[in-house]
Write a protein that holds these residues in place. Structure first.
Motif, short mmCIF file in Angstrom:
data_model
loop_
_atom_site.label_atom_id
_atom_site.label_comp_id
_atom_site.label_asym_id
_atom_site.label_seq_id
_atom_site.Cartn_x
_atom_site.Cartn_y
_atom_site.Cartn_z
N UNK A 106 -7.03 -2.09 -22.80
CA UNK A 106 -7.26 -0.67 -23.07
C UNK A 106 -6.07 -0.16 -23.87
N UNK A 107 -6.16 -0.27 -25.19
CA UNK A 107 -5.01 0.09 -26.03
C UNK A 107 -4.46 1.48 -25.78
N UNK A 108 -5.31 2.44 -25.42
CA UNK A 108 -4.79 3.79 -25.20
C UNK A 108 -3.98 3.88 -23.92
N UNK A 109 -4.31 3.08 -22.93
CA UNK A 109 -3.56 3.07 -21.67
C UNK A 109 -2.33 2.16 -21.81
N UNK A 141 -0.83 1.24 -24.55
CA UNK A 141 0.08 1.64 -25.61
C UNK A 141 0.33 0.56 -26.64
N UNK A 142 -0.64 -0.33 -26.80
CA UNK A 142 -0.50 -1.44 -27.75
C UNK A 142 -1.80 -1.55 -28.55
N UNK A 143 -1.76 -2.41 -29.57
CA UNK A 143 -2.98 -2.74 -30.30
C UNK A 143 -3.05 -4.26 -30.44
N UNK A 144 -4.10 -4.74 -31.07
CA UNK A 144 -4.29 -6.18 -31.16
C UNK A 144 -3.20 -6.85 -31.99
N UNK A 145 -2.73 -6.18 -33.02
CA UNK A 145 -1.62 -6.73 -33.83
C UNK A 145 -0.38 -6.93 -32.96
N UNK A 146 -0.07 -5.94 -32.14
CA UNK A 146 1.07 -6.06 -31.22
C UNK A 146 0.88 -7.24 -30.28
N UNK A 147 -0.30 -7.35 -29.73
CA UNK A 147 -0.57 -8.40 -28.75
C UNK A 147 -0.43 -9.79 -29.39
#
Length: 92
Positions: free
Chosen positions: A36-39, A41-47
Motif C-alpha cells: 500500500x504505497x500511500x501507507x 510511503x514508497x513506490x515500486x521504484x523504491x522497492x
C-alpha cells in the motif's frame, strides 16, 4: 513480496532476515511488489532499488524477478510474450 511493508508491520525484523532470499533460492517464483504505497510511503521504484541494494542483485537476478512477475500476471499470453521480448531486449 512487499519488503518494506513486511518490515513496517513487523513480519520481518530487517531486510537481511526477511525470507525473500530463502524463498528465491528455494525456487519459489517471488516478485517485488508494493503493498500500500500511500501507507508505506514508497513506490515500486523504491522497492526495486531497495531490493537491489540490500541483496546486491545483478542483472540476471533482476531479469529472473521480472520474468516471475510476467508469468504471474493476469494478462493475455500475447501481452506476456510482448513483455518477455522487451525484457530480453533490455537485458540483451
Amino acid at each position: 513480496v512487499c519488503l518494506t511493508s513486511n518490515l513496517q508491520t513487523g513480519n520481518a525484523p530487517d531486510y537481511q532476515q526477511h525470507p525473500f532470499l530463502r524463498l528465491m533460492r528455494a525456487g519459489v517464483p517471488v516478485t517485488i511488489n508494493t503493498d500500500d504505497p500511500t501507507v508505506s510511503g514508497i513506490d515500486l521504484t523504491y522497492e526495486w532499488q531497495k531490493a537491489i541494494d540490500e541483496y546486491q542483485f545483478d542483472a540476471a537476478a533482476c531479469q529472473r524477478l521480472l520474468a516471475n512477475a510476467i508469468n504471474g500476471a493476469f494478462c493475455s499470453e500475447t501481452l506476456k510474450k510482448d513483455l518477455e521480448a522487451k525484457i530480453a531486449a533490455f537485458f540483451g
